[in-house]
Scaffold this active site. Structure first.
Site, mmCIF file in Angstrom:
data_model
loop_
_atom_site.group_PDB
_atom_site.id
_atom_site.type_symbol
_atom_site.label_atom_id
_atom_site.label_comp_id
_atom_site.label_asym_id
_atom_site.label_seq_id
_atom_site.Cartn_x
_atom_site.Cartn_y
_atom_site.Cartn_z
ATOM 1 N N LYS A 1 2.084 -3.692 6.737
ATOM 2 C CA LYS A 1 2.410 -3.891 5.315
ATOM 3 C C LYS A 1 3.921 -3.789 5.088
ATOM 4 O O LYS A 1 4.505 -4.574 4.328
ATOM 5 C CB LYS A 1 1.681 -2.855 4.452
ATOM 6 C CG LYS A 1 0.179 -3.079 4.349
ATOM 7 C CD LYS A 1 -0.122 -4.307 3.504
ATOM 8 C CE LYS A 1 -1.600 -4.607 3.451
ATOM 9 N NZ LYS A 1 -1.909 -5.871 2.781
ATOM 10 N N SER B 1 0.831 -1.206 0.000
ATOM 11 C CA SER B 1 0.000 0.000 0.000
ATOM 12 C C SER B 1 0.859 1.247 0.000
ATOM 13 O O SER B 1 1.920 1.287 0.630
ATOM 14 C CB SER B 1 -0.870 -0.005 1.254
ATOM 15 O OG SER B 1 -1.529 1.235 1.404
ATOM 16 N N TYR C 1 -1.597 -0.318 10.552
ATOM 17 C CA TYR C 1 -1.872 -0.983 9.278
ATOM 18 C C TYR C 1 -0.682 -0.846 8.331
ATOM 19 O O TYR C 1 -0.196 -1.826 7.751
ATOM 20 C CB TYR C 1 -3.146 -0.382 8.642
ATOM 21 C CG TYR C 1 -3.317 -0.753 7.199
ATOM 22 C CD1 TYR C 1 -3.577 -2.072 6.833
ATOM 23 C CD2 TYR C 1 -3.187 0.207 6.196
ATOM 24 C CE1 TYR C 1 -3.708 -2.417 5.496
ATOM 25 C CE2 TYR C 1 -3.318 -0.136 4.866
ATOM 26 C CZ TYR C 1 -3.579 -1.447 4.517
ATOM 27 O OH TYR C 1 -3.699 -1.793 3.201
HETATM 28 P P1 NAD Z 1 -11.152 -6.514 1.346
HETATM 29 O O1 NAD Z 1 -11.321 -6.452 2.820
HETATM 30 O O2 NAD Z 1 -12.350 -6.279 0.497
HETATM 31 O O3 NAD Z 1 -10.523 -7.925 0.926
HETATM 32 C C1 NAD Z 1 -9.662 -8.646 1.767
HETATM 33 C C2 NAD Z 1 -10.187 -10.057 1.857
HETATM 34 O O4 NAD Z 1 -9.340 -10.817 2.708
HETATM 35 C C3 NAD Z 1 -11.600 -10.128 2.468
HETATM 36 O O5 NAD Z 1 -12.432 -10.898 1.623
HETATM 37 C C4 NAD Z 1 -11.389 -10.802 3.823
HETATM 38 O O6 NAD Z 1 -12.507 -11.587 4.196
HETATM 39 C C5 NAD Z 1 -10.145 -11.627 3.555
HETATM 40 N N1 NAD Z 1 -9.352 -11.923 4.759
HETATM 41 C C6 NAD Z 1 -8.969 -11.055 5.732
HETATM 42 N N2 NAD Z 1 -8.260 -11.706 6.670
HETATM 43 C C7 NAD Z 1 -8.178 -12.998 6.268
HETATM 44 C C8 NAD Z 1 -7.591 -14.157 6.825
HETATM 45 N N3 NAD Z 1 -6.934 -14.110 7.989
HETATM 46 N N4 NAD Z 1 -7.709 -15.317 6.167
HETATM 47 C C9 NAD Z 1 -8.379 -15.390 4.990
HETATM 48 N N5 NAD Z 1 -8.971 -14.320 4.422
HETATM 49 C C10 NAD Z 1 -8.871 -13.144 5.060
HETATM 50 O O7 NAD Z 1 -9.990 -5.495 0.960
HETATM 51 P P2 NAD Z 1 -9.463 -5.054 -0.476
HETATM 52 O O8 NAD Z 1 -9.749 -3.619 -0.620
HETATM 53 O O9 NAD Z 1 -9.900 -5.998 -1.515
HETATM 54 O O10 NAD Z 1 -7.903 -5.178 -0.220
HETATM 55 C C11 NAD Z 1 -7.155 -6.309 -0.621
HETATM 56 C C12 NAD Z 1 -5.715 -6.132 -0.182
HETATM 57 O O11 NAD Z 1 -5.200 -4.941 -0.736
HETATM 58 C C13 NAD Z 1 -5.541 -5.998 1.333
HETATM 59 O O12 NAD Z 1 -4.364 -6.678 1.708
HETATM 60 C C14 NAD Z 1 -5.377 -4.505 1.533
HETATM 61 O O13 NAD Z 1 -4.609 -4.224 2.682
HETATM 62 C C15 NAD Z 1 -4.644 -4.123 0.265
HETATM 63 N N6 NAD Z 1 -4.841 -2.711 -0.101
HETATM 64 C C16 NAD Z 1 -6.117 -2.215 -0.232
HETATM 65 C C17 NAD Z 1 -6.307 -0.877 -0.554
HETATM 66 C C18 NAD Z 1 -7.686 -0.289 -0.629
HETATM 67 O O14 NAD Z 1 -7.820 0.920 -0.462
HETATM 68 N N7 NAD Z 1 -8.732 -1.056 -0.884
HETATM 69 C C19 NAD Z 1 -5.198 -0.058 -0.768
HETATM 70 C C20 NAD Z 1 -3.911 -0.598 -0.649
HETATM 71 C C21 NAD Z 1 -3.756 -1.932 -0.320
HETATM 72 C C1 WQD Z 2 -9.330 10.059 0.727
HETATM 73 C C2 WQD Z 2 -9.511 11.560 0.948
HETATM 74 C C3 WQD Z 2 -9.761 12.156 3.249
HETATM 75 C C4 WQD Z 2 -13.625 10.152 3.848
HETATM 76 C C5 WQD Z 2 -6.802 5.004 2.775
HETATM 77 C C6 WQD Z 2 -5.757 4.254 3.528
HETATM 78 C C7 WQD Z 2 -4.698 3.754 2.588
HETATM 79 C C8 WQD Z 2 -5.293 2.973 1.434
HETATM 80 C C9 WQD Z 2 -6.392 3.701 0.778
HETATM 81 C C10 WQD Z 2 -5.237 0.660 2.055
HETATM 82 C C11 WQD Z 2 -8.727 12.107 2.138
HETATM 83 C C12 WQD Z 2 -11.025 12.465 2.475
HETATM 84 C C13 WQD Z 2 -12.443 10.634 3.302
HETATM 85 C C14 WQD Z 2 -14.654 11.074 4.207
HETATM 86 C C15 WQD Z 2 -13.263 12.886 3.423
HETATM 87 N N1 WQD Z 2 -5.871 1.736 1.884
HETATM 88 N N2 WQD Z 2 -12.266 11.973 3.092
HETATM 89 N N3 WQD Z 2 -14.427 12.408 3.958
HETATM 90 O O1 WQD Z 2 -6.945 8.002 3.650
HETATM 91 O O2 WQD Z 2 -6.082 8.409 1.293
HETATM 92 O O3 WQD Z 2 -6.201 6.119 2.158
HETATM 93 O O4 WQD Z 2 -7.336 4.144 1.753
HETATM 94 O O5 WQD Z 2 -4.070 0.431 1.909
HETATM 95 O O6 WQD Z 2 -3.849 2.973 3.347
HETATM 96 O O7 WQD Z 2 -5.164 5.130 4.478
HETATM 97 O O8 WQD Z 2 -8.286 7.271 1.607
HETATM 98 O O9 WQD Z 2 -10.637 7.308 0.947
HETATM 99 O O10 WQD Z 2 -10.069 7.430 3.416
HETATM 100 O O11 WQD Z 2 -9.582 9.376 1.961
HETATM 101 O O12 WQD Z 2 -13.115 14.079 3.252
HETATM 102 O O13 WQD Z 2 -15.728 10.696 4.730
HETATM 103 O O14 WQD Z 2 -10.890 11.804 1.251
HETATM 104 O O15 WQD Z 2 -9.505 13.122 4.221
HETATM 105 O O16 WQD Z 2 -8.305 13.393 1.789
HETATM 106 P P1 WQD Z 2 -6.826 7.574 2.257
HETATM 107 P P2 WQD Z 2 -9.720 7.770 2.004
#
Ligand code: NAD
Ligand code: WQD
Length: 336
Positions: free
Chosen positions: A151, A123, A147
């Protein structure tokens, strides 16, 4: 066959759809702690056939060893993990257990099964408050929350593994802000409880589930005072995984670290404006105090993924808003 841990989640389902359409065989593995089996039915409807999904926990060697014994897995995309920043601060042990111990158990099971190709969901949060934008992969890594540290720990484990056992092919993909949905509107983001993230909050306001959006901070040093982020369409992200997997399947025996972003930043108000345009819905919103831990601006330098993986994001903010709205409008209560 490709194993997608966390494959029933938001990014996992979209990636599964893209991989199957590209001709890959996939098996999903999930404990449904943050997803619903209903999502799998929708995936079937998109690709026209069932995809195997094993219910299990990535922290369980027993579950994993059984999985690797049952399926001829050649590579893994490791999505499984917990991702809510605020929750991670309140429950650090649960986060380190799922994200770090879960990854260790998976790598142990892969080693036993002699599977040495992995694409890991990292991430952009591991950059923390970066010195400047756009952010290249060489930027300092200083995550500001549990978090993000979980990572970074997994990235470090994979770097150490690669140094000790160079037969592995490892892609660390650092996602920026994934949003949007499959254009067919059958799968999309379905957060439990109140969404933490901007786009699902906006779509829930649009569909009438929430009265208004709170904009966290209007006094950032950005063009309109609101936070700037690199939103990336989840279908572009899914295609980035396909490119990384194709790379890993060529057995480069390298460790590659790549940002997956568009290289463009958009402010909260820009996103709200684009969404109102795409949906024809007004989004009542009010500027409130900054959210603790937020940075003013964060966007990627995505050139390395273009050069090394031949991948680049092609979808616009308007596409992201249109597809996010199409999903939410057709599924006001998500998969429920
Ligand atoms: P999500 O929560 O929709 O998907 C994650 C999945 O993993 C879920 O289906 C959950 O049930 C499963 N899971 C969690 N813990 C588990 C475990 N111990 N065993 C088996 N399954 C498990 O999230 P997502 O948005 O699809 O994210 C996927 C990956 O990408 C995550 O690792 C997240 O940290 C990373 N990521 C997400 C974002 C984002 O903003 N969505 C950004 C950067 C990185
Ligand atoms: C985006 C912008 C908020 C909600 C997070 C995680 C990051 C990654 C992606 C997993 C910011 C603003 C938000 C609201 C708002 N996930 N905001 N009102 O914080 O950039 O990233 O998700 O890896 O690790 O930190 O994303 O969508 O929460 O916020 O004004 O109700 O929207 O302040 O500027 P962020 P976000």
């Amino acid at each position: 066959m490709i194993l997608l841990t966390g494959g029933a989640g938001y990014i996992g389902l979209h990636t599964a759809a893209v991989l199957v359409e590209a001709g890959h065989e996939v098996v999903l593995f999930d404990n449904f702690s943050n997803s619903k089996p209903a999502g799998l039915k929708r995936l079937e409807a998109i690709i026209g056939r069932a995809v195997p999904c094993v219910e299990g926990d990535v922290r369980s060697r027993q579950d994993l060893d059984g999985l690797f014994d049952q399926y001829p897995i050649g590579a893994v995309v490791h999505f499984a993990g917990l991702k809510a920043v605020g929750e991670s601060q309140a429950q650090p042990l649960r986060y380190y257990d799922n994200n770090v111990s879960g990854s260790l158990a998976l790598l142990g099971a892969m080693q036993r099964a002699e599977v040495r190709r992995i694409v890991f969901s990292s991430s952009a949060t591991i950059y923390g408050n970066a010195d400047s934008n756009p952010i290249p992969e060489t930027a300092a890594l200083r995550p500001a929350n549990v978090y993000g540290r979980s990572k970074l720990m997994v990235e470090d484990i994979l770097r150490d593994l690669h140094a000790a056992a160079p037969g592995w092919s490892i892609a660390l993909l650092r996602y920026f802000n994934p949003v949007g949905a499959h254009p067919g509107g059958l799968i999309g983001e379905d957060p439990n409880d109140i969404p933490n993230n901007l786009m699902p909050f906006v779509t829930q306001v649009a569909v009438g589930r929430r009265p208004e959006l709170q904009v966290f901070g209007g006094d950032y040093p950005t063009p309109d005072g609101t936070g700037v982020r690199d939103y990336i369409h989840v279908m572009d992200l899914a295609e980035g995984h396909r490119a990384a997997l194709d790379w890993a399947l060529r057995d480069p025996r390298e460790l590659l670290t790549a940002n997956l972003g568009t290289g463009r930043g958009s402010s909260v108000l820009e996103l709200v404006g684009a969404f109102e345009q795409a949906s024809g819905k007004a989004i009542p919103h009010r500027i409130v105090a900054r959210r603790a831990g937020d940075v003013a601006a964060c966007w990627s330098d995505p050139s390395l993924a273009r050069e090394r993986l031949g991948w680049t994001a092609t979808r616009s903010l308007d596409d992201m808003c249109r597809d996010a709205w199409n999903w939410q409008r057709n599924n006001p209560q998500g998969f429920a």
